[in-house]
Write a protein that holds these residues in place. Sequence first.
Motif, PDB file in Angstrom:
ATOM      1  N   ILE A 153      13.696 -56.851  70.400  1.00 41.32           N
ATOM      2  CA  ILE A 153      13.116 -55.393  70.836  1.00 41.32           C
ATOM      3  C   ILE A 153      14.326 -54.159  70.732  1.00 41.32           C
ATOM      4  N   HIS A 154      15.472 -54.669  71.027  1.00 41.05           N
ATOM      5  CA  HIS A 154      16.371 -53.679  70.824  1.00 41.05           C
ATOM      6  C   HIS A 154      16.683 -53.221  69.410  1.00 41.05           C
ATOM      7  N   GLU A 155      16.619 -54.338  68.430  1.00 40.13           N
ATOM      8  CA  GLU A 155      16.687 -53.972  67.133  1.00 40.13           C
ATOM      9  C   GLU A 155      15.279 -53.283  66.420  1.00 40.13           C
ATOM     10  N   MET A 156      14.429 -53.743  67.017  1.00 47.83           N
ATOM     11  CA  MET A 156      12.984 -53.045  66.294  1.00 47.83           C
ATOM     12  C   MET A 156      13.074 -51.777  66.469  1.00 47.83           C
ATOM     13  N   VAL A 157      13.666 -51.290  67.760  1.00 49.82           N
ATOM     14  CA  VAL A 157      13.783 -49.994  68.159  1.00 49.82           C
ATOM     15  C   VAL A 157      14.709 -49.241  66.976  1.00 49.82           C
ATOM     16  N   HIS A 158      15.701 -49.619  66.623  1.00 50.17           N
ATOM     17  CA  HIS A 158      16.737 -49.172  65.490  1.00 50.17           C
ATOM     18  C   HIS A 158      15.862 -49.193  64.281  1.00 50.17           C
ATOM     19  N   ALA A 159      15.043 -50.160  64.009  1.00 52.10           N
ATOM     20  CA  ALA A 159      14.365 -50.383  62.688  1.00 52.10           C
ATOM     21  C   ALA A 159      13.247 -49.062  62.668  1.00 52.10           C
ATOM     22  N   LYS A 160      12.488 -49.051  63.956  1.00 49.75           N
ATOM     23  CA  LYS A 160      11.484 -47.646  63.741  1.00 49.75           C
ATOM     24  C   LYS A 160      12.231 -46.584  63.690  1.00 49.75           C
ATOM     25  N   LEU A 161      13.295 -45.958  64.108  1.00 52.41           N
ATOM     26  CA  LEU A 161      13.773 -44.932  64.092  1.00 52.41           C
ATOM     27  C   LEU A 161      14.297 -44.709  62.721  1.00 52.41           C
ATOM     28  N   MET A 162      15.012 -45.744  61.868  1.00 49.99           N
ATOM     29  CA  MET A 162      15.300 -45.776  60.687  1.00 49.99           C
ATOM     30  C   MET A 162      14.224 -45.465  59.606  1.00 49.99           C
ATOM     31  N   TYR A 163      12.981 -46.220  59.834  1.00 45.81           N
ATOM     32  CA  TYR A 163      11.656 -46.063  59.186  1.00 45.81           C
ATOM     33  C   TYR A 163      11.090 -44.646  59.337  1.00 45.81           C
ATOM     34  N   SER A 164      11.383 -44.087  60.327  1.00 47.98           N
ATOM     35  CA  SER A 164      10.853 -42.753  60.554  1.00 47.98           C
ATOM     36  C   SER A 164      11.596 -41.646  59.774  1.00 47.98           C
ATOM     37  N   TYR A 165      13.042 -41.951  59.687  1.00 53.72           N
ATOM     38  CA  TYR A 165      13.910 -41.058  58.949  1.00 53.72           C
ATOM     39  C   TYR A 165      13.564 -41.084  57.383  1.00 53.72           C
ATOM     40  N   LEU A 166      13.375 -42.297  56.867  1.00 52.79           N
ATOM     41  CA  LEU A 166      13.134 -42.509  55.590  1.00 52.79           C
ATOM     42  C   LEU A 166      11.751 -42.143  55.169  1.00 52.79           C
ATOM     43  N   GLN A 167      10.845 -41.941  56.083  1.00 56.09           N
ATOM     44  CA  GLN A 167       9.620 -41.494  55.861  1.00 56.09           C
ATOM     45  C   GLN A 167       9.428 -40.006  55.980  1.00 56.09           C
ATOM     46  N   GLY A 168      10.746 -39.577  56.282  1.00 55.18           N
ATOM     47  CA  GLY A 168      10.758 -37.834  56.657  1.00 55.18           C
ATOM     48  C   GLY A 168      10.157 -37.400  57.801  1.00 55.18           C
ATOM     49  N   THR A 169       9.877 -38.392  58.926  1.00 56.75           N
ATOM     50  CA  THR A 169       9.289 -37.826  60.058  1.00 56.75           C
ATOM     51  C   THR A 169       9.891 -38.044  61.486  1.00 56.75           C
ATOM     52  N   LEU A 170      11.175 -38.071  61.353  1.00 49.83           N
ATOM     53  CA  LEU A 170      11.951 -38.250  62.276  1.00 49.83           C
ATOM     54  C   LEU A 170      11.960 -37.264  63.449  1.00 49.83           C
ATOM     55  N   LEU A 171      12.348 -36.083  62.644  1.00 50.46           N
ATOM     56  CA  LEU A 171      12.266 -34.860  63.436  1.00 50.46           C
ATOM     57  C   LEU A 171      10.960 -34.266  64.002  1.00 50.46           C
ATOM     58  N   MET A 172       9.844 -34.743  63.386  1.00 53.22           N
ATOM     59  CA  MET A 172       8.469 -34.272  63.735  1.00 53.22           C
ATOM     60  C   MET A 172       8.332 -35.131  64.839  1.00 53.22           C
TER      61      MET A 172
END
Length: 281
Positions: A153-172
């Motif tokens: 679960i801990h690493e899945m949260v890391h992965a989701k934040l990484m995904y959001s950055y690569l998709q350009g949506t992290l700060l949104m």
Amino acid sequence: IMITELQDSKSLATQANEYLNENGCSEEAQAFVIFDILTFMNPYVSPEIEQISVDLLTDDCTKLIVRDEIIGDEDSVGTNANLLNSIRNTFSLDNNVNLVFRNADDVPVDANASADFDSDENIDSGVYDIYITFSNDYLAENPTKLSRALITIHEMVHAKLMYSYLQGTLLMEYPEYTNLNTTLMQFLENRNIVNGQALNDAMHIAMVDFIGSMSYSLYQYAQNSGMTNITHQYCKEITKGSFYGTPAMPLIGTGASSAEELGIKTQNEQNNEPNAQGDDC
């Protein structure tokens, strides 16, 4: 369908009121009810297993936990919790990005697992993987199922934040994560040790916001996996303890325990000590 949903929501409201009354409407009880409501609004959907892969996991117990008990597939139902449902659906619905679980020797020293980017070439192509890598040293200690689920679960949260950055949506999605956005950019521009440590620190500081939903997800996993001795409070404690030794720890409310005591509880599950509460594999 609308009538069924209305009936379900009335049932949820009734259960929520009963739970709050039974627990004195405590802050913890209120938080638990909120996560129940969020899960009701973001229900479990059977994932597209092509986008979430466990084929590179050679540890049978960890593969079973990830595939059958947390993610789920056509033959099994994973853990139904808002955070996990959101991450599962994110990767399941994106045909260009895969979440890949594996185990290996080359995980950073003292880390139980890591979330890793694909190559720059693949990322630039728009078709890429995000890896969750369990340390073989960690798995060799025969951690409890609860520890393996916590790490997942801990690493899945890391992965989701990484995904959001690569998709350009992290700060949104998370406007306050400006430092995390900057350290992600710097790391991908120059993948050196210094930038990697800065990113790891920024990640853990941002993930303090997810502790409540992470511990709720872990508790739901435990209950669904037959570990009925595990309490929500214990899941909160070891989730917080998983941040011990990171710059995030001073930002976390530890309640009646010290940061070190929470870290020891997490370590007990990791090392499968006699006082660990999670099931053995």
